[in-house]
Design an enzyme around this catalytic site. Structure first.
Site, PDB file in Angstrom:
ATOM      1  N   GLU A 187       0.829  -1.219   0.000  1.00 19.10           N
ATOM      2  CA  GLU A 187       0.000   0.000   0.000  1.00 19.10           C
ATOM      3  C   GLU A 187       0.859   1.263   0.000  1.00 19.10           C
ATOM      4  O   GLU A 187       0.556   2.259   0.661  1.00 19.10           O
ATOM      5  CB  GLU A 187      -0.972  -0.035   1.182  1.00 19.10           C
ATOM      6  CG  GLU A 187      -1.907  -1.229   1.104  1.00 19.10           C
ATOM      7  CD  GLU A 187      -2.860  -1.369   2.277  1.00 19.10           C
ATOM      8  OE1 GLU A 187      -3.029  -0.395   3.028  1.00 19.10           O
ATOM      9  OE2 GLU A 187      -3.431  -2.467   2.441  1.00 19.10           O
ATOM     10  N   GLU A 281      -4.998  -8.597  -0.389  1.00 19.69           N
ATOM     11  CA  GLU A 281      -5.887  -8.424   0.763  1.00 19.69           C
ATOM     12  C   GLU A 281      -7.274  -8.113   0.222  1.00 19.69           C
ATOM     13  O   GLU A 281      -7.418  -7.309  -0.705  1.00 19.69           O
ATOM     14  CB  GLU A 281      -5.459  -7.266   1.676  1.00 19.69           C
ATOM     15  CG  GLU A 281      -4.171  -7.457   2.428  1.00 19.69           C
ATOM     16  CD  GLU A 281      -3.903  -6.290   3.390  1.00 19.69           C
ATOM     17  OE1 GLU A 281      -4.880  -5.611   3.823  1.00 19.69           O
ATOM     18  OE2 GLU A 281      -2.724  -6.044   3.703  1.00 19.69           O
TER      19      GLU A 281
END
Length: 666
Positions: A187, A281
């Site tokens: 991220e 995820e």
């Protein structure tokens, strides 16, 4: 998701047709970025890279086990088994422990046990901030990020100590022969409140830090059991901008927490990098006030539908745990028992049977036979018993066609002898499989074939090796004579020399696709297309073409920003019934492209001419195929505009040109 990680850490602190003789298709091997990768590690990557070409089970399920130390547990894995009857195929652990102030690898014992059971293993690390360890530092931007590569600095020395701790844990797994999907610096494409300390950094610096970390763990520490996973957040931009390069990456993925899984962004950008793709995820979105999801209100079953219809190149997904877990949300059974899902017990890196290649979007088609209601007129030749419609394996829905066979036979057929008219179609495909029993020697091959006309002329797809995983056989119908008079259609199976014993063969999901409707090939002119925010043009030109001899070209000024090639309809047109929009886009090699131009297909539709797009793809002088699944466009009966939006990178300048060709709908 950074808010999710923060909440969890505070609280607890995934052919043109070929006639007759065709050489057998070879299945290319996907090589790890590390030339010294262990054999087991290479097999895992190769198996993952071939999953999208399989018929039936093709996406590995995964569940996050928690942060190593007191927060890691397989209790939710057991709960998932109780609720769904399935264990996930992949388990993940995070070495960030105790609010990410230390590194802990005590979860290794469970990871080694999981690997011994035939499961896959992933490790991530919410690593401590070298300048400010602890939970607060995890979300404090590191201003001296470039110093991570210099161990003579205070920040660099602290990072070196962290790397050594991570290496100790990974070395333990390496010694046990456990391949690891290693996911560092995830991220990275976020910034601001709640972003990690490594996020929102200068792109070139981020890449150099990744590459330094790669070299240190792989070369200095000698860890050759790692498959490196790059995973930006799908809800932010610049998803491919931090990509470390092919030589430093094995898998690309997205961390996605959308309300509607089908609306997840970034798939096109990541699959364009031509690495195995995963959802690293997934889970429900957070409530912006509480930073945790609403209890039991999220349907994980929608992920199964989204992957099949929107994201077919997906190789695995990893559901988050705790309040994000499918065990406390909805739809766990639908996801874990979906026909595409591979759970524990279904992973076999030694068994890869389909040809590799870049991910391809699914072609919409018409199902001709699925055997849900019986034989559909099919029979067999050189079979021992059968065929029958069975539910022990199916690539689509519940049933397939099966026959018992003697592997010493040189050829075996499952076929339908009946006159058919296939003249409306451009492509034919079928899913084929062999049973796992019997001595298959070097492997059975299969080809999809037609016999047409009064002379029953033979055409086929060419041979593909098939095994228990199944494979998709595809055949172009261009050039096949007498498609109005197809006398026979079938699959020819050919056991390898030396094969022996009894086995079984299966076919399912015979599908035909229709030709695309051309919206712009520019062979005879502009085809109604124009431009906006361009410097000159557009014109039909012959200097480059994706197909035919012409394409559409316009000159652009790169520092001016976005440029559009578009087709506007003064009176909205009805394009309903189409499922996909495709085009090939290109930039000229001249001009300062900086980090590169990106492009997206778009449609403006509905009463208000609302904008919908494909997400961005990197484009360059080689040309890139753009793909847009139109299922997300709610009203294709009123299309007022479609086109391609070209977006130069920050810092691009000078004059260049953009090109467009082969725009079609189907």
């Amino acid at each position: 998701m950074f808010q999710k990680a923060r909440a969890a850490l505070i609280s607890a602190l995934v052919l043109a047709p070929l006639v007759v003789a065709v050489p057998a298709a070879s299945a290319a091997t996907a090589a790890p970025s590390d030339p010294q990768a262990t054999e087991a590690t290479g097999r895992v990557l190769d198996w993952l890279s071939h999953l999208p070409g399989r018929a039936g089970n093709r996406v590995v399920s995964g569940l996050f086990g928690g942060y190593s130390g007191s927060a890691f547990s397989l209790a939710q894995t057991e709960d998932l088994k109780t609720r769904t009857g399935q264990y996930p195929g992949l388990i993940a652990c995070d070495y960030g422990s105790n609010g990410s102030s230390t590194i802990d690898s005590s979860c290794n014992a469970d990871l080694k046990n999981w690997s011994a059971k035939g499961g896959l293993v992933s490790v991530s690390a919410h690593v401590p901030n070298p300048a400010q360890p602890g939970i607060q530092g995890l979300y404090t931007h590191l201003d001296n990020f470039q110093q991570l590569t210099d161990p003579t600095t205070t920040v660099g020395a602290a990072w070196q100590r962290t790397l050594d701790q991570i290496a100790t844990g990974l070395a333990d797994l390496n010694s046990a022969g456990v391949p690891v999907l290693f996911r560092p610096f995830h991220e990275m494409n976020t910034s601001g409140t709640g972003a990690f300390w490594w996020s929102g950094q200068d792109r070139a610096t981020y890449i150099s830090v990744w590459q330094y970390t790669y070299r240190y763990l792989t070369q200095t520490k000698g860890l050759h059991n790692l498959l490196w996973v790059y995973s930006p957040l799908c809800g932010a931009g610049d998803r491919a901008a931090y990509y470390p390069g092919d030589a430093y990456t094995d898998v690309v993925g997205l961390d996605c927490y959308p309300t509607d899984p089908a609306a997840a962004q970034g798939y096109g950008e990541l699959t364009a990098l031509h690495k195995p793709f995963a959802f690293a995820e997934i889970g429900p979105p957070n409530d912006p006030t509480t930073h945790v999801p609403a209890p039991a209100g999220y349907d994980y079953g929608r992920w199964a539908d989204a992957i099949r219809t929107r994201f077919p190149a997906t190789t695995y997904f990893l559901a988050w745990n705790d309040k994000w877990s499918p065990t406390v949300q909805l739809g766990a059974s639908a996801l874990m028992n979906d026909r595409w899902t591979v759970n524990l017990g279904g992973i076999n890196p030694a068994a890869r049977t389909d040809p590799a290649g870049p991910p391809r979007p699914p072609a919409p088609g018409t199902a001709l036979e699925g055997f849900e209601n019986g034989l559909d007129g099919w029979g067999g030749w050189h079979t021992l018993n059968g065929p029958w419609a069975v539910n022990e394996w199916a690539s689509q829905q519940s049933y397939s066609l099966k026959a018992d066979v003697d592997l010493t036979q040189p050829e075996i057929y499952l076929n339908k002898v009946a006159r058919q008219d296939l003249s409306a179609y451009s492509t034919l495909s079928v899913d084929a499989r062999t049973a796992p029993w019997g001595n298959r020697a070097a492997g059975t091959t299969a080809k999809l074939y037609l016999r047409t006309g009064a002379d029953k002329t033979w055409y086929d797809s060419g041979s593909t090796v098939v095994g228990p995983d199944g494979a998709v056989l595809t055949m172009s119908l261009a050039g096949v004579a007498d498609l109005t008079d197809v006398e026979e259609i079938g699959v020819r199976f050919a056991p390898a020399p030396g094969a022996s014993g009894q086995s079984s063969v299966y076919v399912d999901n015979l599908t035909a696709t229709t030709p695309a409707s051309t919206l712009g090939d520019f062979e005879t002119g502009l085809d109604g297309w124009g431009g906006w925010q361009i410097k000159n043009g557009p014109w039909p030109v012959t200097e480059w073409a994706a197909q035919g001899t012409h394409s559409l070209k316009a000159d652009v000024q790169l520092e001016s920003g976005e440029a559009f090639l578009l087709r506007h309809y003064a009176t909205p047109v009805d394009l309903s019934g189409n499922l996909t929009l495709t085009a090939t886009a290109r930039t000229a090699p001249w001009g300062n492209q900086a980090a590169g131009t990106r492009a997206k297909l778009y449609v403006k539709a509905g009463a208000n001419c609302d904008w919908y797009d494909s997400g961005t793809y990197p484009v360059d002088a080689n040309g890139t195929q753009l793909y847009f699944n139109l299922a997300r466009v709610p009203d294709l009966t009123k299309v007022c505009e479609l086109g391609v939006d070209f977006v130069p990178a920050a810092g691009a300048n000078g004059q260049s040109s953009v090109y467009l060709d082969a725009v079609s709908m189907r």
